[in-house]
Enzyme design. Structure first.
Site: not given
Ligand code: NAD
Length: 495
Positions: A43, A45-46, A185-186, A207, A273, A448
């Protein structure tokens, strides 16, 4: 001391969506497979701490939001009471059901599952430490490294406090804090921030760049940002956290940046994050010829083979994007390559979905990327304000766009923001992979009233002939595909 050495044809380190997809296909192709992971079942981390539990919670968040919005339609529910213990049990039940199912699939396929940790002794031998405390050597003909990634930690964002969360502890949902600061804000910040906001927490997001989801097309992000402004307490852009201190009542956070209004604030909890990094440590890779890139990823070729011929690598550990479906696809490529098939990992469209509300999804070429690469593109946008189905859902806040080659009308990329965008993007992936032209989408009947029609109508927009968007007929260059245009004209005449 290690016991009697064991042997396997294919050893796989890591049982996430990459590792177990590779193991299952390799077994289906007749290979003898040993899959090693620290959890009791496959499984990764996902399933245990990522995609699946977060989506279970985001489903609950969506139900709460829909119930709130129902007031607009004349239906008012009482304020919800949230039994956080029961919610946690439900989420854990979802995880157990899926991971248990994978355990059964392992047995039925004859894949040997070993619960433990493995590290390379050399290019054909692993040392495996099982969770029962045994240690044994395992020789292999081929191995696949599928060890995934872990959250990035930053020294000044580290604090010995239970109030400081990463994605794993945020998903554990120990309680519902009154206030939460999300740093980053990712993907994770916005998905988990949305969950806590729906459960009643006042969520602030900080962010460091000038916008949420850096790198994603702004028109898509803007639709999400507009809704988040209503559900979140604050979104602080161009801002960084420079210090954090634990206090009896929370974590005191110091902000820095041109837009900062309150340089110090106290939050009940803080979620960090700020990205993830590949898991390459502790694997004994130094005992092999496997090379690591400056970014920390394992170097692989199109067959996912590393610079050590017996060892393959897939998923987060083998490069961006760190997405489960990319890992699974690579896993299946590696399994086929090991079975002797002629195969390569060369997708034209890897879809990405941010499971917020609205969702954001894209695949193939983006506008941002086309601009960076100075590529000539045409963009055909269909706003959801013109979609009947979106209107019935009271969710006109969406857009579907096609990124096209202006001279051939080939669909190079698709971007969607809106409710359910994550499901809709699959058609875009197929369109890009099949080298579809705009006419292929425009001439395929879509049911539709559905949101899927927005893909068809975006293609009609390209021809200046969308049923629900009035745009004066454009003149297309003579290089435009005659079949598509002629067929569209025919459709109009017969229509
Ligand atoms: P991310 O790369 O998506 O976002 C990290 C954010 O943090 C960026 O916007 C960055 O500019 C910001 N950041 C970095 N350092 C900072 C700081 N010191 N202060 C403020 N902002 C800062 O990373 P994540 O959200 O941790 O996710 C990691 C990875 O996990 C993703 O890139 C993705 O590949 C994967 N993920 C995917 C999904 C999905 O598919 N729905 C969901 C969760 C995670």
């Amino acid at each position: 001391m290690p016991g009697t050495p064991q042997a396997t044809q294919l050893a796989i380190l890591g049982g996430g969506p990459g590792g177990y997809a590779a193991a299952f296909l390799a077994a289906d192709l007749g290979l003898q497979v040993t899959l090693i992971d620290q959890e009791p079942n496959p499984g990764g981390v996902c399933l245990y701490r990522g995609c699946i539990p977060s989506k279970a919670l985001l489903h609950v968040a969506k139900v709460l939001e829909d119930a709130r919005q129902a007031t607009n339609w004349g239906v008012t529910f009482a304020e919800p009471t949230i039994d956080v213990g029961k919610l946690r049990i439900w989420k854990e039940g979802v995880v157990r059901k899926l991971t248990g199912g994978l355990g059964d699939l392992c047995k039925r396929r004859g894949v040997t599952f070993v619960q433990g940790r493995a590290a390379f002794v050399d290019a054909t031998t692993l040392i495996v430490q099982t969770t029962q405390g045994e240690e044994q050597h395992l020789t292999f003909a081929q191995a696949i490294v599928a060890t995934g990634s872990r959250p990035t930690t930053l020294p000044h964002l580290t604090l010995d406090s239970p109030r400081l969360l990463d994605s794993t502890s945020a998903l554990a949902l120990s309680d519902i804090p009154q206030t939460l600061l999300v740093i980053g804000g990712g993907y994770i910040g916005l998905e988990m921030g949305s969950v806590y906001a729906a459960l009643g927490t006042q969520v602030s997001v900080v962010e460091m760049t000038s916008g949420l989801l850096p790198g994603v097309d702004r028109d898509l992000v803007n639709l999400l940002a507009a809704r988040l402004k209503q559900s979140l307490a604050a979104i602080m852009l161009n801002t960084t956290v420079v210090a954090m201190h634990a206090e009896p009542n929370g974590i005191r956070v110091t902000f820095e940046g041109s837009e900062v209004q309150e340089p110090q604030q106290v939050f009940d909890k803080v979620l960090v994050a700020v990205g993830r990094r590949p898991n390459v440590q502790g694997l004994g890779l130094e005992n092999t010829r496997v090379e690591i890139t400056p970014g920390g990823f394992i170097t692989v070729d199109a067959q996912c083979r590393t610079t050590e011929p017996t060892i393959y690598a897939i998923g987060d550990v083998a490069g961006e994007p760190m997405l489960a479906h990319k890992a699974s696809h690579e896993g299946r490529v590696a399994a086929r390559a090991i079975a002797g098939h002629k195969v390569a990992f060369e997708p034209h469209a890897i879809p990405a979905v941010v499971f917020t509300d609205p969702e954001i999804a894209w695949c193939g070429l983006t506008e941002t990327q086309a601009k960076q690469e100075e590529r000539a593109i045409e963009v055909a946008r269909f706003p959801w304000g013109a979609s009947g189905r979106a209107t019935t859902l009271d969710r006109n806040d969406g857009v579907t766009k096609l990124i096209l080659d202006p001279s051939t009308s080939r669909i190079l990329g698709v971007g969607i923001a809106g409710s359910g965008a994550g499901e809709l993007i699959a058609e875009g992936v197929l369109a890009v992979e099949m080298a579809s032209l705009a006419s292929d989408l425009a001439l395929s009947l879509h049911p539709h009233p559905t949101l899927s029609e927005t893909l068809m109508e975006a293609a009609e927009v390209f021809f200046g002939q969308s049923t629900h968007v009035y745009r004066p007929q454009r003149r297309r260059s003579s290089a435009a595909p005659r079949v598509g245009l002629a067929a569209l004209d025919g459709l109009e005449e017969s229509g």
